[in-house]
Design a protein around this motif. Sequence first.
Motif, mmCIF file in Angstrom:
data_model
loop_
_atom_site.group_PDB
_atom_site.id
_atom_site.type_symbol
_atom_site.label_atom_id
_atom_site.label_comp_id
_atom_site.label_asym_id
_atom_site.label_seq_id
_atom_site.Cartn_x
_atom_site.Cartn_y
_atom_site.Cartn_z
ATOM 1 N N SER A 136 1.423 -2.569 15.346
ATOM 2 C CA SER A 136 0.152 -3.004 14.752
ATOM 3 C C SER A 136 -0.160 -4.425 15.197
ATOM 4 O O SER A 136 0.733 -5.281 15.247
ATOM 5 C CB SER A 136 0.213 -2.943 13.225
ATOM 6 N N GLN A 160 6.880 2.465 3.634
ATOM 7 C CA GLN A 160 5.463 2.784 3.834
ATOM 8 C C GLN A 160 5.256 3.904 4.854
ATOM 9 O O GLN A 160 4.349 4.723 4.694
ATOM 10 C CB GLN A 160 4.697 1.529 4.260
ATOM 11 N N ALA A 161 6.055 3.939 5.901
ATOM 12 C CA ALA A 161 5.945 5.016 6.880
ATOM 13 C C ALA A 161 6.852 6.193 6.540
ATOM 14 O O ALA A 161 6.699 7.278 7.092
ATOM 15 C CB ALA A 161 6.274 4.505 8.277
ATOM 16 N N ASN A 194 10.622 3.434 -4.379
ATOM 17 C CA ASN A 194 9.346 4.040 -3.992
ATOM 18 C C ASN A 194 9.483 5.506 -3.616
ATOM 19 O O ASN A 194 8.511 6.270 -3.720
ATOM 20 C CB ASN A 194 8.738 3.271 -2.815
ATOM 21 N N GLN A 234 -9.263 -4.023 6.891
ATOM 22 C CA GLN A 234 -8.731 -4.187 5.539
ATOM 23 C C GLN A 234 -9.374 -5.428 4.915
ATOM 24 O O GLN A 234 -9.404 -6.500 5.539
ATOM 25 C CB GLN A 234 -7.213 -4.352 5.581
ATOM 26 N N ARG A 281 1.643 -5.687 2.221
ATOM 27 C CA ARG A 281 1.443 -5.038 3.517
ATOM 28 C C ARG A 281 0.536 -3.818 3.366
ATOM 29 O O ARG A 281 0.707 -3.027 2.440
ATOM 30 C CB ARG A 281 2.779 -4.635 4.129
ATOM 31 N N THR A 307 -3.705 -0.241 15.435
ATOM 32 C CA THR A 307 -2.389 0.379 15.307
ATOM 33 C C THR A 307 -2.222 1.353 16.461
ATOM 34 O O THR A 307 -3.087 2.196 16.706
ATOM 35 C CB THR A 307 -2.246 1.108 13.964
ATOM 36 N N ASP A 366 6.158 -5.308 -0.195
ATOM 37 C CA ASP A 366 5.716 -3.983 -0.617
ATOM 38 C C ASP A 366 4.290 -4.015 -1.149
ATOM 39 O O ASP A 366 3.497 -3.103 -0.902
ATOM 40 C CB ASP A 366 6.671 -3.448 -1.686
ATOM 41 N N CYS A 369 13.024 0.966 7.950
ATOM 42 C CA CYS A 369 12.037 1.591 7.052
ATOM 43 C C CYS A 369 11.334 0.594 6.146
ATOM 44 O O CYS A 369 10.329 0.934 5.518
ATOM 45 C CB CYS A 369 12.703 2.672 6.207
ATOM 46 N N GLY A 386 0.069 -0.963 5.166
ATOM 47 C CA GLY A 386 0.433 0.381 5.572
ATOM 48 C C GLY A 386 -0.233 0.792 6.879
ATOM 49 O O GLY A 386 -0.649 -0.055 7.683
ATOM 50 N N TYR A 387 -0.390 2.106 7.070
ATOM 51 C CA TYR A 387 -0.851 2.651 8.348
ATOM 52 C C TYR A 387 -1.903 3.728 8.103
ATOM 53 O O TYR A 387 -1.928 4.356 7.051
ATOM 54 C CB TYR A 387 0.336 3.246 9.124
ATOM 55 N N ARG A 428 7.184 7.663 3.484
ATOM 56 C CA ARG A 428 6.575 8.581 2.519
ATOM 57 C C ARG A 428 5.823 9.737 3.189
ATOM 58 O O ARG A 428 6.012 10.894 2.793
ATOM 59 C CB ARG A 428 5.638 7.817 1.583
#
Length: 264
Positions: free
Chosen positions: A144, A56-57, A84, A206, A24, A256, A21, A52, A26-27, A59
């Motif tokens: 990704s 992250q995806a 989360n 990143q 990583r 991605t 958590d 899931c 995210g996107y 939310r």
Amino acid sequence: MTDADREFLRAIFGQDAELYDQARPGYPAQLFADLARLAGLSPQSRVLEVGCGTGQATRPLAQLGCTVVAVELSPEMAAVARRNLRQFPNVTIDVCPFERWTPPETPFDLVLSATAFHWIDPDIRVPKAADILRPNGTLALIHSEHVAGGTERFFIDAQDCYERFDPKTTPGWRQQLAADIPDDSSEIDRSRRFGPAQFHRYEWEQAYTTRSYLDLLMTYSPTRSLPQPDRDRLLACLGNLIDRDHHGHITKRHLTRLTLAHRT
């Protein structure tokens, strides 16, 4: 990949759900804006997310007001996702392998899987997604990849570390240019359950410190599955490269890809 390998490797992610958590990245936000538009999402939409992770995806979909049912293999990952997403009463998380999960009678408008679909049994994943969707509902897959770019000198030099300490490493391997990675909907096309696929691509970078990059590597199944002595040596070799040659900071370039197809 054999069935046994897939079962072993996909279970690894739950070994340290908190690290996953935190580490990583995210996107891209634009991906979810495009997904909402192309899939016609609204607060009335019903969404199933396959795998899931820690949410992250999930939310961005929950923030749209969609009713989201998320299926997650790992109880540890699901626990972090529930924490989360606790402010979203429109999200339900079921702990179950997707292959054995029993869907509700009401169909979904969207089935989404973000960097998880390849861990599902290939004989089941596309047909079951089609069965779950309403007519003209959308299957959306997010992939990704690490591509050429960023701190390129580090990733070239890092190959030596991998060849020394990871016996599965392909000698002389290099990251591909994003432009050289093709879009591929062959599995969806073979099912004959969906119309023509649409493809959308997002390139982004990143930044990482030595510590955050090594933490990221510990969320990848190939790293975690190494015997501990080899894993420790690999991480030490990579960390030394970052500290010695790049002043403790590197940048990684990502591609991605979003693939969408509507059920016929």
